[in-house]
Design an enzyme around this catalytic site. Structure first.
Site, mmCIF file in Angstrom:
data_model
loop_
_atom_site.group_PDB
_atom_site.id
_atom_site.type_symbol
_atom_site.label_atom_id
_atom_site.label_comp_id
_atom_site.label_asym_id
_atom_site.label_seq_id
_atom_site.Cartn_x
_atom_site.Cartn_y
_atom_site.Cartn_z
ATOM 1 N N SER A 1 0.863 -1.188 0.000
ATOM 2 C CA SER A 1 0.000 0.000 0.000
ATOM 3 C C SER A 1 0.896 1.234 0.000
ATOM 4 O O SER A 1 1.757 1.385 0.864
ATOM 5 C CB SER A 1 -0.916 -0.011 1.223
ATOM 6 O OG SER A 1 -0.182 -0.244 2.408
ATOM 7 N N LEU A 2 0.691 2.111 -0.981
ATOM 8 C CA LEU A 2 1.614 3.228 -1.179
ATOM 9 C C LEU A 2 0.928 4.585 -1.098
ATOM 10 O O LEU A 2 1.394 5.567 -1.684
ATOM 11 C CB LEU A 2 2.314 3.073 -2.543
ATOM 12 C CG LEU A 2 3.073 1.752 -2.762
ATOM 13 C CD1 LEU A 2 3.656 1.692 -4.158
ATOM 14 C CD2 LEU A 2 4.172 1.578 -1.721
ATOM 15 N N GLY A 3 -0.184 4.684 -0.403
ATOM 16 C CA GLY A 3 -0.871 5.964 -0.210
ATOM 17 C C GLY A 3 -1.230 6.608 -1.539
ATOM 18 O O GLY A 3 -1.867 5.982 -2.396
ATOM 19 N N ALA A 4 -0.782 7.854 -1.714
ATOM 20 C CA ALA A 4 -1.137 8.602 -2.934
ATOM 21 C C ALA A 4 -0.571 7.948 -4.194
ATOM 22 O O ALA A 4 -1.035 8.232 -5.309
ATOM 23 C CB ALA A 4 -0.633 10.031 -2.812
ATOM 24 N N ASP A 5 0.445 7.078 -4.045
ATOM 25 C CA ASP A 5 1.005 6.371 -5.215
ATOM 26 C C ASP A 5 0.245 5.087 -5.530
ATOM 27 O O ASP A 5 0.674 4.297 -6.381
ATOM 28 C CB ASP A 5 2.481 6.027 -4.987
ATOM 29 C CG ASP A 5 3.368 7.251 -5.126
ATOM 30 O OD1 ASP A 5 2.992 8.165 -5.892
ATOM 31 O OD2 ASP A 5 4.407 7.303 -4.441
ATOM 32 N N GLY B 1 -4.792 0.625 4.901
ATOM 33 C CA GLY B 1 -4.121 -0.615 4.507
ATOM 34 C C GLY B 1 -4.994 -1.834 4.778
ATOM 35 O O GLY B 1 -5.033 -2.784 3.994
ATOM 36 N N ASP B 2 -5.729 -1.807 5.905
ATOM 37 C CA ASP B 2 -6.591 -2.942 6.261
ATOM 38 C C ASP B 2 -7.696 -3.097 5.209
ATOM 39 O O ASP B 2 -8.079 -4.214 4.850
ATOM 40 C CB ASP B 2 -7.242 -2.734 7.628
ATOM 41 C CG ASP B 2 -6.235 -2.309 8.689
ATOM 42 O OD1 ASP B 2 -5.038 -2.598 8.505
ATOM 43 O OD2 ASP B 2 -6.634 -1.683 9.682
#
Ligand SMILES: O=P(O)(O)OC[C@@]1(O)O[C@H](CO)[C@@H](O)[C@@H]1O
Length: 307
Positions: free
Chosen positions: A214-218, A245-246
């Site tokens: 999980s890479l947030g805004a990416d 992420g969950d």
């Protein structure tokens, strides 16, 4: 059926104030909520909303543990926890106008006897997939997770810290690190998307069949047995990132459980996460429109990929 295991659950206290108080000041607010939390429990909460059969297990104790169990029952989420003498923790998220602060307790000490009872609990629920999520409470090491993975003929997915990912020895069907966890697990600095691709492939060689980062805004990356996939994040209004992420993991697992392809599963995870970051804490938003949003998740293959 997916059994989630939260070895260190929490009551999540989320409160909003315009600004952090100055030294000696009191901030007052009535914008606050409490939710049953901990990574595995959150995965079960999102799975239920995605119509996927699940039971939440783990280790709870005292009145905060009772709150976790009672709230799950009220929400119609099946649970089967091992009760211990210590007290389940209270984790706090403070939201200000432009920042998010998260304070997590270590949690109560857990001994090997609780793990024996937990193994019996998992077995009794007859899962095809077990998801172990969140930090290890004091007293337990990564070997507790390896024992769970080896105890039955279920497949095991993990969402744990980078140091734990590095130390696990059993075989795992999937892991879900974030950027920092990728760096710690692989002992590499992660400065670009290319670094993330290298790290997820390295994790595959360490015993994880699929790696969902999980890479947030990416967005998110999925390393599959057939190659790499990257999904861009959907545009959304972010209230806070707790549970992001969950929810990504729940979206991926719900789709795989239905027999979806890896690409469809990644789309599902990203679409679910986009909904979850738009609500406070680990609240569960309605997820019934996720199937209609899958087509809007842009997915590409960073290297030649065929499925
Ligand atoms: O301290 P851990 O176990 O790593 O994380 C616990 C936690 O921060 O994770 C969830 C969000 O992912 C919250 O419900 C919970 O408070």
């Amino acid at each position: 059926m997916i059994v989630t295991v939260t070895l260190n659950p929490a009551v999540d206290h989320t409160l909003a104030i315009p600004d952090l108080p100055e030294d000696g000041e009191i901030a007052r607010t009535d914008d606050a909520r409490v939710d049953p939390g901990g990574k595995g429990i959150n995965v079960s909460k999102y799975l239920v909303e995605l119509d996927t059969e699940t039971t939440a297990t783990g280790i709870t104790g005292d009145f905060l543990g009772q709150f976790v169990r009672d709230s799950l029952t009220e929400k119609g989420i099946d649970s089967d926890f091992v009760d211990i003498e210590g007290r389940t923790r209270l984790n706090t998220t403070i939201l200000t106008a432009d920042s998010e602060y998260k304070i997590n307790h270590d949690g109560p000490a857990v001994n090997g006897h609780a793990i024996e009872t937990l193994l019996e609990t998992i077995e009794r629920n007859d899962p095809d997939t077990v998801v172990v999520g969140g930090s290890l409470p004091p007293g337990l090491g990564p070997d507790a997770i390896d024992r769970i993975a080896r105890a039955g003929d279920w497949q095991t997915a993990v969402d744990v810290g980078g140091d734990v990912l590095r130390d696990l020895d059993a075989s795992y069907t999937l892991c879900k690190p974030n950027r920092e966890e990728l760096a710690v697990a692989t002992d590499c600095s992660i400065d670009s998307l290319e670094d993330c691709y290298d790290a997820v492939e390295r994790l595959q060689t360490m015993g994880y069949d699929r790696v969902v980062a999980s890479l947030g805004a990416d967005g998110a990356i999925m390393a599959t047995p057939d190659g790499l996939l990257h999904a861009a994040a959907l545009e959304t209004t972010v209230v806070d990132t707790v549970g992001a992420g969950d929810s990504l993991l729940a979206g991926v697992l719900a789709a795989l459980e239905r027999g979806a392809t890896d690409e469809e599963a990644l789309r599902s995870g990203v679409a679910v996460a986009a909904q979850v970051v738009s609500v406070p804490g680990t609240t569960v938003p309605p997820l019934d429109d996720v199937p209609t949003r899958l087509g809007s998740v842009p997915v590409s293959s960073p290297e030649p990929f065929s499925q």
